[in-house]
Each structure stands twice: as structure tokens, then as C-alpha cells.
Design a protein around this motif. Structure first.
Motif, short mmCIF file in Angstrom:
data_model
loop_
_atom_site.label_atom_id
_atom_site.label_comp_id
_atom_site.label_asym_id
_atom_site.label_seq_id
_atom_site.Cartn_x
_atom_site.Cartn_y
_atom_site.Cartn_z
N ILE A 224 0.84 -1.21 0.00
CA ILE A 224 0.00 0.00 0.00
C ILE A 224 0.87 1.25 0.00
O ILE A 224 0.63 2.20 -0.75
N ALA A 225 1.90 1.26 0.83
CA ALA A 225 2.80 2.42 0.88
C ALA A 225 3.51 2.62 -0.46
O ALA A 225 3.67 3.77 -0.92
N ALA A 226 3.91 1.53 -1.09
CA ALA A 226 4.57 1.65 -2.39
C ALA A 226 3.60 2.18 -3.44
O ALA A 226 3.98 3.01 -4.28
N SER A 227 2.35 1.75 -3.39
CA SER A 227 1.35 2.25 -4.34
C SER A 227 1.13 3.75 -4.16
O SER A 227 1.02 4.49 -5.14
N ILE A 228 1.04 4.18 -2.92
CA ILE A 228 0.86 5.61 -2.65
C ILE A 228 2.06 6.40 -3.15
O ILE A 228 1.91 7.46 -3.75
N ALA A 229 3.26 5.88 -2.93
CA ALA A 229 4.47 6.56 -3.39
C ALA A 229 4.49 6.67 -4.92
O ALA A 229 4.86 7.70 -5.48
N ILE A 230 4.05 5.63 -5.60
CA ILE A 230 3.99 5.65 -7.06
C ILE A 230 2.99 6.68 -7.54
O ILE A 230 3.25 7.44 -8.48
N LEU A 231 1.82 6.74 -6.90
CA LEU A 231 0.80 7.72 -7.28
C LEU A 231 1.30 9.15 -7.07
O LEU A 231 1.07 10.02 -7.92
N ILE A 232 1.99 9.39 -5.98
CA ILE A 232 2.55 10.73 -5.74
C ILE A 232 3.59 11.05 -6.80
O ILE A 232 3.65 12.17 -7.31
N GLY A 233 4.39 10.08 -7.15
CA GLY A 233 5.39 10.30 -8.20
C GLY A 233 4.76 10.62 -9.54
O GLY A 233 5.20 11.54 -10.24
N ILE A 234 3.73 9.89 -9.90
CA ILE A 234 3.03 10.14 -11.17
C ILE A 234 2.39 11.51 -11.17
O ILE A 234 2.45 12.24 -12.16
N ALA A 235 1.78 11.88 -10.05
CA ALA A 235 1.13 13.19 -9.96
C ALA A 235 2.15 14.31 -10.09
O ALA A 235 1.90 15.31 -10.78
N SER A 236 3.31 14.16 -9.46
CA SER A 236 4.32 15.23 -9.55
C SER A 236 4.92 15.30 -10.95
O SER A 236 5.19 16.38 -11.46
N ILE A 237 5.09 14.16 -11.60
CA ILE A 237 5.61 14.17 -12.97
C ILE A 237 4.59 14.79 -13.92
O ILE A 237 4.95 15.58 -14.80
N SER A 238 3.32 14.47 -13.74
CA SER A 238 2.31 15.05 -14.62
C SER A 238 2.20 16.55 -14.40
O SER A 238 1.89 17.30 -15.32
N PHE A 239 2.46 17.01 -13.18
CA PHE A 239 2.45 18.46 -12.93
C PHE A 239 3.62 19.12 -13.66
O PHE A 239 3.48 20.21 -14.20
N ILE A 240 4.76 18.46 -13.68
CA ILE A 240 5.92 19.01 -14.37
C ILE A 240 5.69 19.02 -15.88
O ILE A 240 6.01 19.98 -16.57
N ILE A 241 5.10 17.94 -16.40
CA ILE A 241 4.87 17.84 -17.84
C ILE A 241 3.75 18.78 -18.28
O ILE A 241 3.84 19.40 -19.33
N ASN A 242 2.68 18.88 -17.51
CA ASN A 242 1.54 19.75 -17.84
C ASN A 242 1.50 20.93 -16.88
O ASN A 242 0.70 20.95 -15.95
N PRO A 243 2.34 21.91 -17.08
CA PRO A 243 2.34 23.02 -16.14
C PRO A 243 1.05 23.83 -16.26
O PRO A 243 0.44 23.90 -17.32
N THR A 244 0.68 24.42 -15.15
CA THR A 244 -0.52 25.25 -15.17
C THR A 244 -0.20 26.64 -15.68
O THR A 244 -1.09 27.42 -15.96
N GLU A 245 1.08 26.93 -15.81
CA GLU A 245 1.49 28.24 -16.30
C GLU A 245 1.17 28.34 -17.79
O GLU A 245 1.43 27.43 -18.56
N LYS A 246 0.58 29.45 -18.16
CA LYS A 246 0.25 29.69 -19.56
C LYS A 246 0.86 31.02 -19.97
O LYS A 246 0.96 31.93 -19.18
N ALA A 247 1.25 31.07 -21.20
CA ALA A 247 1.78 32.32 -21.74
C ALA A 247 0.93 32.69 -22.94
O ALA A 247 0.28 31.85 -23.55
N ASP A 248 0.92 33.96 -23.27
CA ASP A 248 0.22 34.38 -24.46
C ASP A 248 1.18 35.22 -25.29
O ASP A 248 2.35 35.39 -24.95
#
Length: 186
Positions: free
Chosen positions: A56-80
Motif C-alpha cells: 500500500i505504501a509503495a502504491s501511494i508513493a507511485i501515485l505521488i510520483g506520477i502526480a508530480s511528474i504530470s504536474f511538471i509535464i503539464n504546467p498550469t502556467e500559460k503564456a500568451d
């Protein structure tokens, strides 16, 4: 031949074999019976299986890792366009103003006859605006790539052209309606 004897034995004992697991309270009842016989029973401590909590702890760690990677790949910052250069800021300001003026003009001259035309144009305009939002994210990810900047300018041009066409069609419909009314009066 021995296999045949064993098979016969199992067939003969079919109803006598216990194929069921003991009930959940079997252990408790067994210990009560032993205590009734005045014998001391010592239970060994239950060994804790750490496999499940670790999994369970390993699954949670993997989910946190995926969430942080997706945040890096899909930044909320937008430019115009305005964030690229002063010239692009002027370009964006020009198109934004032109589009706003066209929308106000459409709002002024639209009528019941042009309601469907305006609604369709607004759907197309929303699609272009959603495409522009995607381009804003692409601009951040690409590091101000000229192709993305060009696509953003083309998007503004498409919106302005769409609204210009709608204005012309509304004017044509209104002129036709006016000339039709003039003919019916005479």
C-alpha cells in the motif's frame, strides 16, 4: 494399478471427506474446550505480515510520483503573445480589440432572423478560443517556438475573419429584409 485403488478409495469415501474449511470461531471454540480440560494453552504471537502495508505504501508513493511528474509535464502556467515580445503584445492587443468591436457590432445588428447564424458563429468562436488555450500551454512547453507563435496569430486571424463574415451575412440578411419590406409596401 495403484491409481485405480486410490481413485476407488476416494469414490467410496466421498461423503466422509470434509471438504469445507472450519468456521471463523473454530479456534475460539477449540481453545475453550482445552481450557475446560484444565490444561494451560499458550498461544504463539501472531506474526504480522508486512507485505500488505508495504504494498500500500509503495502504491501511494507511485501515485505521488506520477502526480508530480504530470504536474511538471503539464504546467498550469500559460503564456500568451503578450509575454513573447512588445511587438507581439501590440499584435495581441490589436486582435483582441478588433474582435471585441466585432462582437459588439454583431450584438447590435443581430435580429431574430440572424439568431441561428450568430449562435453557430459563437460555437465556432468558442472552439477557436479553446484551441488558443492549448496553444498557450504549447508556447510555455516549446520555449516560445516561432511555429506556436505563428499558430496563435493565425488563430486570432481566424476569429477576426469568422466574425467579419458573420457581420457581412447579417448585413446582407438585414438589407434583404429591408428591401423586401420596401417592395411589400409599394
Amino acid at each position: 494399478m495403484k491409481e485405480d485403488k486410490i481413485e476407488k478409495l476416494f469414490v467410496n469415501m466421498k461423503d466422509q471427506l470434509d471438504a469445507y474449511e472450519p468456521s471463523m470461531d473454530h479456534k475460539v471454540r477449540f481453545l475453550e474446550k482445552l481450557q475446560q480440560q484444565n490444561k494451560v494453552v499458550q498461544l504463539q504471537p501472531i506474526k504480522r505480515n508486512w507485505y500488505r502495508p508495504l504494498a500500500i505504501a509503495a502504491s501511494i508513493a507511485i501515485l505521488i510520483g506520477i502526480a508530480s511528474i504530470s504536474f511538471i509535464i503539464n504546467p498550469t502556467e500559460k503564456a500568451d503573445l503578450a509575454s513573447v515580445s512588445p511587438q507581439m503584445q501590440e499584435t495581441q492587443g490589436f486582435f483582441t480589440t478588433a474582435i471585441q468591436v466585432q462582437l459588439e457590432e454583431i450584438d447590435k445588428i443581430s435580429s431574430k432572423e440572424t439568431k441561428a447564424l450568430v449562435a453557430d458563429a459563437m460555437k465556432q468562436l468558442e472552439k477557436l478560443e479553446s484551441d488558443y488555450e492549448i496553444l498557450k500551454k504549447d508556447l510555455v512547453l516549446s520555449g516560445n517556438d516561432k511555429r506556436v507563435i505563428s499558430a496563435m496569430i493565425k488563430n486570432f486571424q481566424q476569429r477576426a475573419n469568422l466574425l467579419e463574415e458573420v457581420l457581412q451575412k447579417i448585413n446582407n440578411i438585414n438589407e434583404f429584409k429591408l428591401s423586401e419590406n420596401e417592395n411589400s409596401i409599394l
